[in-house]
Design an enzyme around this catalytic site. Structure first.
Site, PDB file in Angstrom:
ATOM      1  N   ARG A  20       1.939 -36.870 -41.495  1.00  0.00           N
ATOM      2  CA  ARG A  20       3.036 -36.710 -40.284  1.00  0.00           C
ATOM      3  C   ARG A  20       4.155 -37.432 -40.594  1.00  0.00           C
ATOM      4  O   ARG A  20       4.978 -38.171 -39.919  1.00  0.00           O
ATOM      5  CB  ARG A  20       2.462 -37.236 -39.080  1.00  0.00           C
ATOM      6  CG  ARG A  20       1.359 -36.543 -38.599  1.00  0.00           C
ATOM      7  CD  ARG A  20       0.739 -36.903 -36.990  1.00  0.00           C
ATOM      8  NE  ARG A  20       0.073 -38.179 -37.232  1.00  0.00           N
ATOM      9  CZ  ARG A  20      -0.501 -39.198 -36.464  1.00  0.00           C
ATOM     10  NH1 ARG A  20       0.019 -38.829 -35.170  1.00  0.00           N
ATOM     11  NH2 ARG A  20      -1.090 -40.177 -36.850  1.00  0.00           N
ATOM     12  N   LYS A 122       5.332 -22.776 -24.032  1.00  0.00           N
ATOM     13  CA  LYS A 122       4.287 -22.282 -25.082  1.00  0.00           C
ATOM     14  C   LYS A 122       4.765 -21.031 -25.940  1.00  0.00           C
ATOM     15  O   LYS A 122       5.289 -20.036 -25.322  1.00  0.00           O
ATOM     16  CB  LYS A 122       2.854 -22.042 -24.525  1.00  0.00           C
ATOM     17  CG  LYS A 122       2.620 -23.386 -23.887  1.00  0.00           C
ATOM     18  CD  LYS A 122       1.152 -23.782 -24.151  1.00  0.00           C
ATOM     19  CE  LYS A 122       0.991 -25.142 -23.798  1.00  0.00           C
ATOM     20  NZ  LYS A 122      -0.460 -25.586 -23.469  1.00  0.00           N
ATOM     21  N   ILE A 444      -3.542 -37.124 -10.580  1.00  0.00           N
ATOM     22  CA  ILE A 444      -4.175 -36.036 -11.509  1.00  0.00           C
ATOM     23  C   ILE A 444      -5.096 -36.566 -12.179  1.00  0.00           C
ATOM     24  O   ILE A 444      -5.974 -35.897 -13.088  1.00  0.00           O
ATOM     25  CB  ILE A 444      -3.066 -35.263 -12.021  1.00  0.00           C
ATOM     26  CG1 ILE A 444      -1.837 -34.806 -11.014  1.00  0.00           C
ATOM     27  CG2 ILE A 444      -3.511 -34.087 -13.004  1.00  0.00           C
ATOM     28  CD1 ILE A 444      -2.527 -33.746  -9.851  1.00  0.00           C
ATOM     29  N   ASP A 612     -10.396 -30.076 -14.885  1.00  0.00           N
ATOM     30  CA  ASP A 612      -8.884 -29.518 -15.107  1.00  0.00           C
ATOM     31  C   ASP A 612      -8.911 -28.292 -16.151  1.00  0.00           C
ATOM     32  O   ASP A 612      -9.769 -28.126 -16.950  1.00  0.00           O
ATOM     33  CB  ASP A 612      -8.221 -30.671 -16.146  1.00  0.00           C
ATOM     34  CG  ASP A 612      -7.806 -31.827 -15.279  1.00  0.00           C
ATOM     35  OD1 ASP A 612      -7.539 -31.901 -13.943  1.00  0.00           O
ATOM     36  OD2 ASP A 612      -7.847 -32.927 -16.062  1.00  0.00           O
ATOM     37  N   GLU A 678       1.898 -27.760 -11.015  1.00  0.00           N
ATOM     38  CA  GLU A 678       3.259 -28.148 -11.110  1.00  0.00           C
ATOM     39  C   GLU A 678       4.057 -27.495 -10.160  1.00  0.00           C
ATOM     40  O   GLU A 678       4.125 -26.365 -10.049  1.00  0.00           O
ATOM     41  CB  GLU A 678       3.420 -28.137 -12.616  1.00  0.00           C
ATOM     42  CG  GLU A 678       4.689 -28.449 -12.949  1.00  0.00           C
ATOM     43  CD  GLU A 678       5.396 -27.943 -14.527  1.00  0.00           C
ATOM     44  OE1 GLU A 678       4.627 -28.288 -15.347  1.00  0.00           O
ATOM     45  OE2 GLU A 678       6.208 -27.536 -14.412  1.00  0.00           O
ATOM     46  N   HIS A 707       7.419 -35.372 -16.110  1.00  0.00           N
ATOM     47  CA  HIS A 707       7.688 -35.048 -17.527  1.00  0.00           C
ATOM     48  C   HIS A 707       8.956 -35.750 -17.724  1.00  0.00           C
ATOM     49  O   HIS A 707       9.575 -36.014 -18.882  1.00  0.00           O
ATOM     50  CB  HIS A 707       7.818 -33.689 -17.736  1.00  0.00           C
ATOM     51  CG  HIS A 707       6.581 -32.694 -17.390  1.00  0.00           C
ATOM     52  ND1 HIS A 707       6.387 -32.093 -16.266  1.00  0.00           N
ATOM     53  CD2 HIS A 707       5.567 -32.744 -18.146  1.00  0.00           C
ATOM     54  CE1 HIS A 707       5.027 -31.593 -16.387  1.00  0.00           C
ATOM     55  NE2 HIS A 707       4.666 -32.037 -17.444  1.00  0.00           N
TER      56      HIS A 707
HETATM   57  N1  GLN Z   1      -6.525 -35.362 -15.870  1.00  0.00           N
HETATM   58  C1  GLN Z   1      -5.595 -35.174 -16.632  1.00  0.00           C
HETATM   59  C2  GLN Z   1      -4.465 -36.371 -16.746  1.00  0.00           C
HETATM   60  O1  GLN Z   1      -4.275 -36.765 -15.555  1.00  0.00           O
HETATM   61  C3  GLN Z   1      -4.833 -33.980 -16.634  1.00  0.00           C
HETATM   62  C4  GLN Z   1      -3.806 -33.940 -17.660  1.00  0.00           C
HETATM   63  C5  GLN Z   1      -3.260 -32.242 -17.984  1.00  0.00           C
HETATM   64  O2  GLN Z   1      -3.514 -31.441 -17.231  1.00  0.00           O
HETATM   65  N2  GLN Z   1      -2.818 -31.934 -18.953  1.00  0.00           N
HETATM   66  O3  GLN Z   1      -4.181 -36.584 -17.754  1.00  0.00           O
HETATM   67 ZN    ZN Z   2      -1.084 -31.089 -15.848  1.00  0.00          ZN
END
Ligand code: GLN
Ligand code: ZN
Length: 767
Positions: A20, A122, A444, A612, A678, A707
């Site tokens: 890297r 993506k 989350i 998730d 989101e 983000h």
């Molecule tokens: N549970 C994960 C977190 O909070 C979900 C992350 C994700 O959806 N990319 O980091």
């Molecule tokens: Zn997420």
């Protein structure tokens, strides 16, 4: 001008470096610890290393078998810089000659102050992210960046005739979004005729520098979603092929079957067409126009890591020769930048498993071998064919690849394993158990991964910290995270996921059937890399994984605690998955392992479990015809994981993206009690989709865009929530951020969550 295309070639190669190196150089530059010249030096060294390596592996240095396909950050951003389409908010970064220097280029990628970076999304059905061009009727295209030419010249000076690789004009525009304020109905592809002269100028410049071939990547042509009109393809390639000052042109179409667009391209005057023969198939009848073209047969998988069945690949190549193309040469299905450098760099990997794998370097050898077989006949590569077949046979028979008890469990599944019964009954049971206020607040799952946590994990990895010490550190962190959530007044608490390096790798490390690599990094976006696990065998769960962490968390609070798992589709999407059985079968095995984990969480008294699935949309096939079969197994594997619980156990899911409308049927099909998604970036536009669909279960559209380092104000969150309760049944609405908080800092997390809780209280009072 007609030099023939090399018998063996690859569409691209990893760019980040075996250690890297590029990531480290860029991040040092961004941190102000290194100057641009030092990053340029690292990049030049990497490019030379790539050329030397590819030549050692047998690619020709005198016919352009070696691609010149470097990028500092992203190849789509490179194209934006090349054609002068830098958005107006960054105009001050553009030099007098129209070009961007490394600092300016980095700023367009990463943003500054109120100037948002280009949106990231993506790249086809991969986990690579590109920067979305912004093109409007007013965009002025110009030949602004000279990098393809200077990098070609650099290689030539080094004695290597390379093949410059560019994103093709059709794909570039098809992936762009219209600038804000563009008129209704405007599509960036409308600007094709204005963009083509720039490409003509680039090609002329490359030809003048001595390039004999150029590769234009046109993956947009394989996507049903993008639905590029054939007329655009014809217009683009008649214009480019019609110019006299140009290298010979290869148009490469990776990631799926080229379908009818093969005939479209074959009818133009380009000299070679690259097709993906891993995801796509060969035409079965002669294609008009192909007789004058070289077909670059992408038989070696650029997107996965399994050693190829060379015998079967050679058979495909031999059949292709019957199609009557001018020539057939051997290549990869996609660029190799989706796979790590070399298996030889994995000394800790089990030797048997290693013998089944082919990373980038091993794939180059496969390509070279097949080309030899195609040119000189099967006998010439007899040994290699045998070795590949032996490895394949050994893999099929190896312990752990097939576990009869796992197969038996999957085949014994009946419909009731996928169904939880009526939501109304579940809802009543959960309400009675959880006693949550209206508009319950939660997060989350992850909380900031502090330097202290990372240090503890690294020390544990090196053996400097015992398992008991590491556990103590993690428990202390969980204690802090619980206390913070209590202080903030959140309703459903999480443990913060401090013990997870990565939401997929963590489960891969704790399930049987997976292995992890040491150096298997692949670029995810910019300087960010992931190290996908290898899912090679039937999946089992030797022991509970998350139960002790969740139980410990629950012991610290009277509030309900939510257990956290990664779902089967996401585990597959972010791993290198076995290619010897349908993805659906593998997903069901993972689903059963998760089902057992959820059962244990439930038995330990955890009342809520979140599974998730942020990659649900990512794996959606590019071909419409394949989408419903995919969504069917994807949804069923989630339901298999979650449907074993009692009615009063609440199942949550989390999906990262905002394209809710595109897959709403599937989201509905997951049958989760609560879904978080989101929404903040789009100012809750998805609330309309949810309301329009009459979505019947709990839903948490994110009210804070995690983000960005920005802290949303209480008023801002309150406005978003007040808007949401006007359209959605308040009894179904949850309040949460857009995604996990692991990449944020507490300076942002604490005030943002304070505002989120305060805004919720204010809106609750209006209900
Ligand atoms: N549970 C994960 C977190 O909070 C979900 C992350 C994700 O959806 N990319 O980091
Ligand atoms: Zn997420």
């Amino acid at each position: 001008m007609t030099t023939s295309f090399p018998a063996a070639s690859v569409l691209g190669y990893p760019r980040i470096g075996p250690r890297r190196e590029l990531k480290k150089a860029l991040e040092a530059f961004w941190a102000g610890k290194a100057d641009a010249a030092s990053v340029e030096q690292v990049a030049a060294d990497l490019r030379r290393r790539t050329r030397t390596r590819l030549a050692e592996l047998g690619l020709s240095t005198t016919t352009p078998a070696i691609p010149s396909a470097f990028s500092f950050y992203d190849h789509v951003l490179d194209t934006t810089a090349l054609v002068g389409a830098v958005p107006a908010r960054f105009a001050d970064l553009v030099g007098p000659d129209g070009s961007l220097d490394l600092a300016g280029y980095s700023t367009v990628a990463r943003g500054r102050g109120d100037d948002l970076p280009l949106e990231m999304t993506k790249w086809f059905d991969t986990n690579y992210h590109y920067l979305v061009p912004e093109i409007g009727p007013e965009t002025v295209f110009s030949y602004a960046g000279r990098r393809p030419v200077t990098e070609f010249a650099e290689a030539l000076a080094d004695g290597v005739l390379t093949r410059p690789v560019l994103v093709g004009p059709v794909t570039y525009l098809a992936l762009a979004k219209a600038t804000e304020g563009s008129p209704e109905g405007f599509s960036p592809l409308d600007r094709l005729a204005d963009l083509l002269p720039v490409y003509q100028a680039v090609l002329a410049d490359l030809a003048a520098a001595g390039a004999t071939w150029v590769q234009l990547d046109e993956p947009a042509l394989v996507s049903d979603t993008l639905a590029v009109p054939a007329a655009a393809v014809t217009a683009a390639y008649q214009a480019l092929a019609g110019a006299t000052d140009r290298p010979t042109i290869l148009v490469a179409a990776p990631y799926a079957d080229l379908g009818d667009q093969l005939a479209t391209l074959a009818a133009t005057d380009v000299e070679a067409i690259g097709i993906d023969l891993v995801r796509g198939s060969a035409p079965t009848a002669a294609v008009p126009g192909l007789a004058t073209k070289t077909l670059v047969a992408g038989v070696i998988d650029g997107h996965n890591i399994w050693r190829a069945d060379l015998d079967a690949k050679l058979a495909i190549l031999e059949r292709l020769e019957l199609l009557g193309a001018g020539a057939v040469t051997v290549g990869t299905s996609t660029s190799l930048f989706h796979v790590p450098h070399t298996v030889a760099d994995e000394p800790a990997l089990d030797a048997t498993l290693a013998s089944w794998l082919a990373f980038a370097d091993e794939k180059v050898t496969e390509v070279v071998t097949l080309a030899e077989g195609l040119v000189e006949g099967r006998e010439a590569i007899h040994e290699a064919l045998l070795a590949a077949s032996d490895a394949l046979a050994a893999r099929a028979a190896a312990p752990g690849v097939v576990r009869p008890e796992v197969r038996a469990r999957v085949s014994a599944l009946t419909e009731d394993a996928f169904s939880r019964g009526s939501f109304d009954a579940r809802r009543a049971a959960q309400d009675a158990r959880l006693h949550l206020p209206p508009l319950p607040t939660t997060t989350i799952g992850s909380f900031p991964q502090t330097p202290q946590i990372r240090k503890a994990r690294a020390a544990f990895g090196k053996g400097e910290l015992s398992a008991a010490q590491y556990e103590d550190e993690m428990r202390a962190e969980i204690g802090r995270v619980v206390q913070l959530q209590e202080d903030l007044g959140l309703d459903v608490l999480v443990h913060g996921e401090p013990e997870r390096n990565d939401m997929v790798q963590y489960f891969a490390e704790n399930l049987d059937g997976f292995s992890v690599t040491q150096n298997g990094w692949v670029q995810s976006y910019g300087s960010r890399c992931t190290r996908p696990s290898i899912l090679w065998g039937d999946v089992t769960r030797p022991a509970p994984i998350t139960v002790a962490w969740s139980s410990y968390t629950a012991s610290l609070t009277d509030k309900p605690v939510k257990g956290m798992l990664t779902g089967p589709v996401t585990i597959l999407a972010w791993s290198f998955v076995r290619d010897d059985q349908p993805l659906a079968d593998t997903a069901f095995q993972v689903g059963l392992a998760l089902r057992d984990e959820i059962g244990d969480l439930e038995a330990a008294g955890i009342p809520i479990v979140q599974v998730d699935e942020p990659a649900l949309r990512e794996l959606l096939p590019l071909k419409t015809a394949d989408q419903s079969a995919y969504l069917d197994w994807a949804v069923r594997s989630f339901r298999l994981s979650t449907a074993g619980v009692r009615a009063d156990t609440q199942i949550h899911t989390h999906l990262c993206y905002s394209e809710f409308g595109e897959v709403i049927e599937a989201i509905d099909g997951l049958d989760a009690d609560v879904t978080s998604i989101e929404a903040a970036r789009s100012k809750m536009e998805i609330v309309d989709d949810i309301a329009g669909h009459g979505y019947p279960r709990g839903i948490g559209p994110g009210v804070w865009d995690i983000h960005s380092p920005r802290v949303p104000s209480e008023a801002e969150v309150e406005t978003l929530l007040a808007g949401a309760v006007r359209s959605i049944d308040a009894g179904l609405l949850w309040v949460n951020p857009d995604c996990g908080l692991k990449t944020r800092r507490y300076e942002e997390v604490t005030p943002s969550l304070e505002h989120l809780v305060a805004a919720t209280k204010a809106v609750r009072a209006t209900l």
